[in-house]
Design a protein around this motif. Structure first.
Motif, PDB file in Angstrom:
ATOM      1  N   GLU A  64       0.835  -1.217   0.000  1.00 38.22           N
ATOM      2  CA  GLU A  64       0.000   0.000   0.000  1.00 38.22           C
ATOM      3  C   GLU A  64       0.862   1.255   0.000  1.00 38.22           C
ATOM      4  O   GLU A  64       0.611   2.199  -0.743  1.00 38.22           O
ATOM      5  N   HIS A  65       1.893   1.263   0.837  1.00 38.90           N
ATOM      6  CA  HIS A  65       2.797   2.421   0.890  1.00 38.90           C
ATOM      7  C   HIS A  65       3.491   2.634  -0.458  1.00 38.90           C
ATOM      8  O   HIS A  65       3.590   3.755  -0.961  1.00 38.90           O
ATOM      9  N   VAL A  66       3.980   1.530  -1.014  1.00 40.48           N
ATOM     10  CA  VAL A  66       4.764   1.614  -2.255  1.00 40.48           C
ATOM     11  C   VAL A  66       3.861   2.050  -3.416  1.00 40.48           C
ATOM     12  O   VAL A  66       4.242   2.916  -4.224  1.00 40.48           O
ATOM     13  N   SER A  67       2.670   1.483  -3.497  1.00 45.85           N
ATOM     14  CA  SER A  67       1.756   1.819  -4.598  1.00 45.85           C
ATOM     15  C   SER A  67       1.445   3.313  -4.606  1.00 45.85           C
ATOM     16  O   SER A  67       1.292   3.923  -5.665  1.00 45.85           O
ATOM     17  N   ALA A  68       1.373   3.891  -3.418  1.00 40.58           N
ATOM     18  CA  ALA A  68       1.050   5.325  -3.317  1.00 40.58           C
ATOM     19  C   ALA A  68       2.188   6.196  -3.832  1.00 40.58           C
ATOM     20  O   ALA A  68       1.983   7.381  -4.131  1.00 40.58           O
ATOM     21  N   SER A  69       3.387   5.623  -3.957  1.00 38.25           N
ATOM     22  CA  SER A  69       4.524   6.453  -4.393  1.00 38.25           C
ATOM     23  C   SER A  69       4.448   6.786  -5.882  1.00 38.25           C
ATOM     24  O   SER A  69       4.978   7.803  -6.324  1.00 38.25           O
ATOM     25  N   VAL A  70       3.792   5.928  -6.682  1.00 38.58           N
ATOM     26  CA  VAL A  70       3.602   6.242  -8.103  1.00 38.58           C
ATOM     27  C   VAL A  70       2.318   7.060  -8.238  1.00 38.58           C
ATOM     28  O   VAL A  70       1.219   6.539  -8.092  1.00 38.58           O
ATOM     29  N   LYS A  71       2.491   8.346  -8.483  1.00 34.16           N
ATOM     30  CA  LYS A  71       1.324   9.245  -8.497  1.00 34.16           C
ATOM     31  C   LYS A  71       0.736   9.398  -9.894  1.00 34.16           C
ATOM     32  O   LYS A  71      -0.444   9.687 -10.059  1.00 34.16           O
ATOM     33  N   LYS A  72       1.584   9.265 -10.913  1.00 32.87           N
ATOM     34  CA  LYS A  72       1.088   9.468 -12.286  1.00 32.87           C
ATOM     35  C   LYS A  72       1.591   8.349 -13.193  1.00 32.87           C
ATOM     36  O   LYS A  72       2.730   7.893 -13.041  1.00 32.87           O
ATOM     37  N   ILE A  73       0.756   7.951 -14.113  1.00 30.18           N
ATOM     38  CA  ILE A  73       1.151   6.937 -15.081  1.00 30.18           C
ATOM     39  C   ILE A  73       1.793   7.631 -16.280  1.00 30.18           C
ATOM     40  O   ILE A  73       1.234   8.601 -16.826  1.00 30.18           O
ATOM     41  N   LEU A  74       2.956   7.161 -16.684  1.00 29.91           N
ATOM     42  CA  LEU A  74       3.718   7.810 -17.754  1.00 29.91           C
ATOM     43  C   LEU A  74       2.953   7.772 -19.079  1.00 29.91           C
ATOM     44  O   LEU A  74       2.468   6.720 -19.498  1.00 29.91           O
ATOM     45  N   ASP A  75       2.864   8.922 -19.706  1.00 29.71           N
ATOM     46  CA  ASP A  75       2.249   9.010 -21.028  1.00 29.71           C
ATOM     47  C   ASP A  75       3.371   8.917 -22.075  1.00 29.71           C
ATOM     48  O   ASP A  75       4.298   9.741 -22.056  1.00 29.71           O
ATOM     49  N   PRO A  76       3.296   7.932 -22.986  1.00 28.89           N
ATOM     50  CA  PRO A  76       4.374   7.790 -23.989  1.00 28.89           C
ATOM     51  C   PRO A  76       4.606   9.057 -24.816  1.00 28.89           C
ATOM     52  O   PRO A  76       5.668   9.219 -25.402  1.00 28.89           O
ATOM     53  N   LYS A  77       3.595   9.951 -24.814  1.00 24.88           N
ATOM     54  CA  LYS A  77       3.756  11.188 -25.598  1.00 24.88           C
ATOM     55  C   LYS A  77       4.935  12.035 -25.114  1.00 24.88           C
ATOM     56  O   LYS A  77       5.403  12.906 -25.835  1.00 24.88           O
ATOM     57  N   ILE A  78       5.372  11.765 -23.889  1.00 27.21           N
ATOM     58  CA  ILE A  78       6.499  12.554 -23.377  1.00 27.21           C
ATOM     59  C   ILE A  78       7.744  12.370 -24.245  1.00 27.21           C
ATOM     60  O   ILE A  78       8.630  13.214 -24.279  1.00 27.21           O
ATOM     61  N   PHE A  79       7.799  11.267 -24.981  1.00 25.88           N
ATOM     62  CA  PHE A  79       8.958  11.016 -25.846  1.00 25.88           C
ATOM     63  C   PHE A  79       8.706  11.384 -27.309  1.00 25.88           C
ATOM     64  O   PHE A  79       9.594  11.251 -28.138  1.00 25.88           O
ATOM     65  N   THR A  80       7.498  11.800 -27.609  1.00 29.91           N
ATOM     66  CA  THR A  80       7.133  12.031 -29.009  1.00 29.91           C
ATOM     67  C   THR A  80       7.699  13.355 -29.539  1.00 29.91           C
ATOM     68  O   THR A  80       7.591  14.392 -28.887  1.00 29.91           O
TER      69      THR A  80
END
Lengths: 407, 95
Positions: free
Chosen positions: A227-243
């Motif tokens: 539960e603690h660890v899962s909360a550390s990822v706040k946003k899911i990476l959008d592949p567009k960041i590399f586009t």
């Protein structure tokens, strides 16, 4: 001959068949034709090809003999650019003794580029390689050759801006380096960003403290940790960041056993009255993410361990091969365990090489020249030059045509 | 000062200045080597008149098991000037 395209006809034919070889050879001839440099294709094992340059063919996969051949050829013509076609099965990487661990080896291209031998393996020619991992379909090589052909024909997709991904742990070092690449652009930090919140599918976790819970722990403790660890990822990476990016930089973890590159953060909290310290490694890049982005004509530098390790890999199991298959102009990475500065602001090892490389690329030097000069500057500035420095010189290599520059 | 005393002091310095950021290295005994590096640039900060610099390298390695079943190997290598006992370089693996 300003630029030499070097490969091994027999090895190419054995892997891709006569038809596959013909396709590769045809594409290489087109690449040589469109290149503005005086370019020749040399098949190192083919007598007709080598005797044009008054050299004996090298049929064995013997790196010393191949190096000697390259040395004689490049010295004969003062060749500036060397492009090797194929991976370890075609023209093998050099196996150098790991300076940090004599029981291990480092796969390297450095001796091929070091034609006026020195102990530090400083490059004398601008070298690149188009690797083919362990595939049996020639399309991976053909795609890389086509990327370079399109570049020289001026058929390049528009790129702008830059992007970078750093492990949270190395945030200060990455910021310090990244602001030199492009001001006022934020780095994506992981694990703030990740590929998912599930443990262990997307997040790798290790217990540092308490030791009694490192290998086994009560189910309630594991549940609380997840539960603690899962909360550390706040946003899911959008592949567009590399586009559509000109430059893409990674300061993350890598491994030769899995394709994922990973972030890094230490978490501290209390569970059932015990002080816990966990290391969290969230996945941040996989080939399937690269495929969802348009990375054509990007120039990529990764500090990830084994970021450029391609032996027996495919575009499905290697981010490096996937980037190249998807049309990046150039990829720089390491074939072994790489090193960087742990916590402080100032770059070291892979950080330094990345900084120098991007400095020269931004000044519009060809990527091979930028990589060559980055290594030369590295040798000239890092003191004392220790074992990790020497390993950095060995393990970092450039994939792609070395004579292209940032569009 | 004996060699043992010097090593003990260097280990204490590294524990205080470096390993505080690496709790995973708690209890790990470093592999210690003495080395001499060439300093080919005359203006190098660490260049001695002889063109060489003597260092001690304290290398800490630990294998860390994870929930995924993969074991990560972490290496922290600390290079210390043998004469001044200044920590010159700290390398962390990107594995």
């Amino acid at each position: 001959m300003e630029k030499c395209i070097l490969s091994h006809k027999t090895n190419l034919t054995q892997i891709y068949g006569a038809t596959g070889f013909k396709k590769i050879d045809k594409a290489l001839k087109e690449l040589a034709e469109v290149s503005p440099l005086e370019t020749e294709i040399v098949y190192i094992d083919d007598k007709t090809s080598t005797q044009r340059h008054r050299l004996d063919p090298v049929s064995e996969n013997d790196t010393d003999k191949i190096q000697t051949f390259i040395e004689k050829l490049c010295k004969q013509y003062d060749t500036e650019y060397l492009l090797v076609i194929g991976g370890h099965r075609i023209i093998p990487f050099y196996s150098l003794k790991d300076p940090t661990n004599p029981n291990q080896i480092v796969y390297s291209d450095a001796p091929y580029a070091d034609i006026y031998y020195d102990d530090l393996r400083s490059p004398d020619v601008s070298m690149g390689r188009m690797p083919d991992g362990g595939v049996t379909d020639p399309s991976l090589l053909l795609n890389q050759i086509q990327t370079a052909i399109k570049y020289f024909k001026g058929i390049t997709e528009k790129t702008n801006d830059t992007s970078g991904v750093s492990a949270k742990t190395w945030e200060s070092v990455s910021h310090n380096l990244y602001k030199r690449i492009k001001k006022e652009t934020e780095l994506v930090l992981t694990p703030e960003y990740g590929l998912g919140k599930n443990v262990p599918e997307h997040i790798n976790v290790a217990v540092l403290r308490p030791q009694k819970w490192q290998l086994e722990r009560p189910a309630s403790v594991t549940k609380a940790m997840i539960e603690h660890v899962s909360a550390s990822v706040k946003k899911i990476l959008d592949p567009k960041i590399f586009t559509g990016r000109k430059l893409i930089y990674f300061n993350v973890h890598g491994d030769d056993r899995v394709p994922e590159w990973m972030g890094d953060m230490m978490l501290r909290f209390t569970i059932e009255g015990e002080e816990c310290i966990l290391i969290v490694y969230p996945d941040i890049l996989l080939p399937k993410i690269i495929k969802q982005a348009n990375v054509k004509n990007a120039i990529v530098f990764t500090e990830a361990c084994f970021g450029a390790y391609t032996i027996d890999k495919t575009p499905e199991t290697s981010n490096a091969l996937c980037f190249l298959n998807q049309g990046v102009l150039c990829f720089v990475g390491s074939t072994a365990v790489a090193y960087g500065e742990p916590r402080k602001r100032y770059p070291r090892w892979a950080d330094v090489l990345a900084q120098y490389f991007f400095d020269f690329v931004k000044r519009k030097y060809e990527v091979g020249a930028a990589f060559q000069m980055a290594k030369q500057r590295y040798v000239g500035t890092e003191r004392p030059f220790n074992r990790e420095d020497l390993k950095t010189m060995y393990e970092f290599l450039l994939y792609g045509d070395p004579s292209v520059a940032m569009p | 000062m004996s060699e043992e005393e010097k090593i003990a002091r260097l280990k204490e310095k590294v524990a205080k200045d470096v390993l505080k950021d690496f709790p995973e290295m708690e209890g790990v005994e470093p592999e210690i080597t003495s080395e001499t590096y060439q300093s080919t640039r005359t203006r190098s900060r660490y260049g001695r008149d002889s063109g060489e610099v003597a260092v001690r390298v304290l290398k800490y390695s630990k294998e860390i098991p994870t929930f995924r079943g993969i074991t990560f190997k972490k290496v922290v290598s600390v290079t210390i000037d043998d004469e001044t006992e200044e920590i010159i370089k700290v390398a962390e693996s990107r594995e």
